[in-house]
Design an enzyme around this catalytic site. Structure first.
Site, mmCIF file in Angstrom:
data_model
loop_
_atom_site.group_PDB
_atom_site.id
_atom_site.type_symbol
_atom_site.label_atom_id
_atom_site.label_comp_id
_atom_site.label_asym_id
_atom_site.label_seq_id
_atom_site.Cartn_x
_atom_site.Cartn_y
_atom_site.Cartn_z
ATOM 1 C CG ASP A 178 74.354 62.470 114.329
ATOM 2 O OD1 ASP A 178 73.557 62.446 115.279
ATOM 3 O OD2 ASP A 178 75.165 61.564 114.088
ATOM 4 C CD GLU A 217 75.341 62.641 121.945
ATOM 5 O OE1 GLU A 217 76.404 62.059 122.190
ATOM 6 O OE2 GLU A 217 74.376 62.083 121.364
#
Length: 319
Positions: A17, A197
């Site tokens: 991420d 997401e």
């Protein structure tokens, strides 16, 4: 097509991420999920490659109990109104899977000029449309309005998470009702889990683009794309178009699996747009993919087509 640049990939190992932000002070700032999911780190360097060797500063650790005590995921660093903010997701510390994955969005603030120094203050939970699983908040300003984009589960919609947008009144709160931008509707968004997401925002020409990630966090993980005219009402769902196919995905020929949860930055000379993302260099995973630590941070140049759309190409092979 992507072009080779002087970037070694993976840039930083075992950092999923990834978020890279180039500030006006000339530094690149980097943060990401750490494999232990127990803290937030920030590092900085004058060059992208310099981030690989930069010493990370631990700016916050999870609580022992309570809603910020487990699974600290996907921090992002933003500079807003002369202060630094970190947006991150955290869950309660319990022995049940349901508890550990009941994430909410939280915010930290630091008024120091250097976010590796100074005091980080907890601004608390960023309340959204529902009291439900929520994560991956990002923010951007356009035409004098600051927006939040994030992933959340609507209890009335089947699936794990959709993407929403709302106007912000402070860096830690929204005003007005959230607008759903996308939900998992195509097969490539529903592999393993029904997931949209990890939004990331970039402006180019007359359009604002939002990339996002879909499906399970193994080799099926991939990126989708939304776009809207800069002159449109961004809080109207009808302003947004959606690609029916993924725009960045596994490339077995290059040995890259599950690319996603990206951010954007620029090359040191400011001439090239760069996509920052994580991927694994193997397909087979033992156990839950979330606890396999080898999602590595990668960076590569991307280009724009003649009609102004991003062309991410393929995730580059390790080099």
């Amino acid at each position: 097509m992507t072009t080779k640049m002087n970037i070694r990939n993976p840039l930083i190992v075992q950092r999923a991420d990834p978020w890279i932000y180039r500030h006006t002070d000339g530094y690149y700032y980097f943060t990401a999920s750490v494999p232990e999911y127990d803290r937030i780190e920030i590092r900085r360097a004058r060059t992208l490659m310099g981030l690989a060797e930069a010493e990370p500063a631990i700016v916050w650790r999870k609580h022992e109990t309570g809603p910020m005590s487990a699974n600290i995921w996907a921090p992002e660093l933003h500079f807003i109104n002369d202060a630094w903010y970190v947006y991150y997701a955290a869950a309660k510390s319990t022995e049940t899977v349901e508890g550990c994955f009941d994430h909410r969005i939280f915010v930290l603030e630091n008024k120091s000029s250097n976010p590796l120094e100074g005091c980080w203050t907890e601004k608390g939970q960023l309340r959204t449309g529902w009291e439900s699983f929520s994560l991956d908040a990002t923010t951007f300003a356009h035409q004098g309005i600051r927006y939040l984009v994030w992933a959340q589960r609507d209890p009335d919609i089947k699936g794990n998470s959709n993407l929403y947008m709302a106007e912000m009144d402070t860096p830690w709160s929204i005003t007005g009702p959230p607008v759903m931008l996308t939900m998992p509707e195509y097969g490539w968004e529903q592999e393993g889990f029904l997931v949209n997401e990890g939004p990331a925002v970039i402006r180019h020409g007359e359009h604002i683009f939002i990339t996002y990630s879909a499906s399970a966090t193994d080799h099926r993980y991939c990126m989708g794309l939304l776009w809207a005219s800069c002159s449109s009402n961004l809080l109207e769902a009808s302003s947004w178009s959606k690609s029916p196919v993924p725009v960045f995905q596994t490339c077995e020929a290059n040995g890259q699996y599950g690319p996603g949860h990206n951010s954007f930055t620029q090359s040191e000379d400011g001439l090239h747009d760069m996509i920052v993302y994580h991927a694994r260099n193997y397909k087979r995973i033992e156990g839950d993919p979330l606890y396999d630590p080898n999602r590595h941070t990668r960076v590569q140049r991307f280009t724009w087509t003649a009609d102004g759309m991003p062309d991410f190409g393929e995730p580059a092979a390790d080099n």
